[in-house]
Design a protein around this motif. Structure first.
Motif, PDB file in Angstrom:
ATOM      1  N   HIS A 240      48.371  72.507  11.764  1.00 52.26           N
ATOM      2  CA  HIS A 240      48.370  71.080  11.474  1.00 52.26           C
ATOM      3  C   HIS A 240      49.760  70.678  10.994  1.00 52.26           C
ATOM      4  O   HIS A 240      50.358  71.372  10.164  1.00 52.26           O
ATOM      5  CB  HIS A 240      47.348  70.744  10.384  1.00 52.26           C
ATOM      6  CG  HIS A 240      45.976  71.273  10.668  1.00 52.26           C
ATOM      7  ND1 HIS A 240      45.017  70.546  11.318  1.00 52.26           N
ATOM      8  CD2 HIS A 240      45.419  72.491  10.392  1.00 52.26           C
ATOM      9  CE1 HIS A 240      43.919  71.266  11.439  1.00 52.26           C
ATOM     10  NE2 HIS A 240      44.141  72.449  10.885  1.00 52.26           N
TER      11      HIS A 240
ATOM     12  N   ASP B  80      43.323  62.224   9.992  1.00 53.96           N
ATOM     13  CA  ASP B  80      43.668  63.265  10.960  1.00 53.96           C
ATOM     14  C   ASP B  80      43.524  62.787  12.395  1.00 53.96           C
ATOM     15  O   ASP B  80      42.441  62.875  12.990  1.00 53.96           O
ATOM     16  CB  ASP B  80      42.780  64.500  10.746  1.00 53.96           C
ATOM     17  CG  ASP B  80      43.208  65.332   9.565  1.00 53.96           C
ATOM     18  OD1 ASP B  80      43.801  66.395   9.781  1.00 53.96           O
ATOM     19  OD2 ASP B  80      42.967  64.900   8.425  1.00 53.96           O
TER      20      ASP B  80
ATOM     21  N   ALA C 195      41.989  71.359   8.324  1.00 54.97           N
ATOM     22  CA  ALA C 195      43.233  70.742   7.843  1.00 54.97           C
ATOM     23  C   ALA C 195      43.280  70.719   6.325  1.00 54.97           C
ATOM     24  O   ALA C 195      44.348  70.854   5.724  1.00 54.97           O
ATOM     25  CB  ALA C 195      43.361  69.331   8.402  1.00 54.97           C
TER      26      ALA C 195
END
Length: 288
Positions: free
Chosen positions: A167, A215, A231
């Motif tokens: 990420h 996200d 994440a």
């Protein structure tokens, strides 16, 4: 009944929430023994959630092999679908410990029932790591998002963080910047494939241990993931790497508010273990 429903029982759970309307919905197939990878992808596309988890029995007691599919592709690990799957198992087998064997590695999950009757799961990530991001990659990501460098929080510099999936962490200087998300979907998807990213972890720090996060997930065919456990784990590793928090520490992440699906993720950093623990509730979504 569709062809997918005919080959597998598909459950639906909202993870990181105590109501079906909150958090991140995930598909769960508790017995995917009869499904091929192509069929799993077809089921995930039909369900339409950001991820669907497919479980097959492992060799040990309460051990399962798990594969995760977005509507477009398989991903190595998904936190919210892990929480949803563990709670779905607990609904049938009872709370306690489970072990998920994922493409990213083994992920232990502990499920407990709270005094409110809601089941909550805590996953322990694989070993995380954090790496720098080339300046040109950051500049390209910002351009695709429509952000400027001046809108970033200088105390939380861009990094790529991993705790089962990769990420890109970008910290906004204000809540208003985080709230305004309107990006180049195809361009960001191409950028993420180029850098092997699962999502962008966009964050704003409200307090020392409280964050709001969003996200984007175009590589999975989804504009935005409402609550992202993988994440969250990676972000915990990122904060520890930067010494932005010092373990032992417990973080609260608010996600999904801007989508109308509020969820809460709890992230724990421990002194005795570098792996990250992510906790949240999950509840069944009534079948359509």
């Amino acid at each position: 009944m569709t062809a997918a429903d005919a080959t597998a029982e598909i459950l639906r759970y909202a993870a990181f929430a105590t109501a079906p309307e909150g958090g991140n919905p995930a598909g769960v197939v508790l017995d995917a023994t009869a499904l091929t990878g192509e069929e799993m992808l077809a089921v995930a596309a039909e369900v339409g959630y950001s991820e669907t988890a497919f479980l097959t029995p492992g060799e040990g007691e309460r051990t399962y092999r798990v594969r995760y599919f977005s509507p477009l592709a398989e991903v190595p690990f998904c936190g919210h679908a892990t929480v949803a799957s563990a709670v779905a198992l607990a609904d049938r087998r009872g709370p306690g410990g489970y072990l998920f064997e994922t493409a990213a590695g083994p992920v232990p999950v502990e499920v407990e029932r709270g005094t409110d009757g809601v089941l909550r799961a805590t996953l322990t990530s694989v070993e995380p790591h954090v790496e720098p991001v080339p300046e040109q990659a950051v500049a390209r990501a910002l351009a695709l998002l429509g952000w400027s460098e001046g809108e970033l929080d200088g105390a939380l510099p861009p990094r790529i963080a991993y705790a089962g999936a990769r990420h890109l962490v970008l910290a906004a200087a204000t809540r208003d910047r985080l709230a305004r998300l309107d990006y180049d979907f195809d361009g960001l998807a191409a950028f993420m494939r180029e850098h092997d990213l699962t999502t962008l972890q966009l964050v704003w720090r409200e307090a020392p241990s409280v964050f709001h996060v969003r996200d984007p997930f175009p590589v999975g065919g989804v504009v935005e993931d409402p609550a992202t456990g993988a994440a969250a784990a990676a972000f915990g590793a990122y904060l520890r790497e930067l010494a932005a928090v010092r373990p032992p520490a417990t973080l609260t992440l608010h996600q999904g508010e801007d989508l109308g699906r509020p969820g809460v993720l709890t992230v724990a950093l421990r002194t005795e273990d570098t792996r990250i623990r992510v906790s949240g509730a999950a509840v069944a979504i009534p079948q359509p």
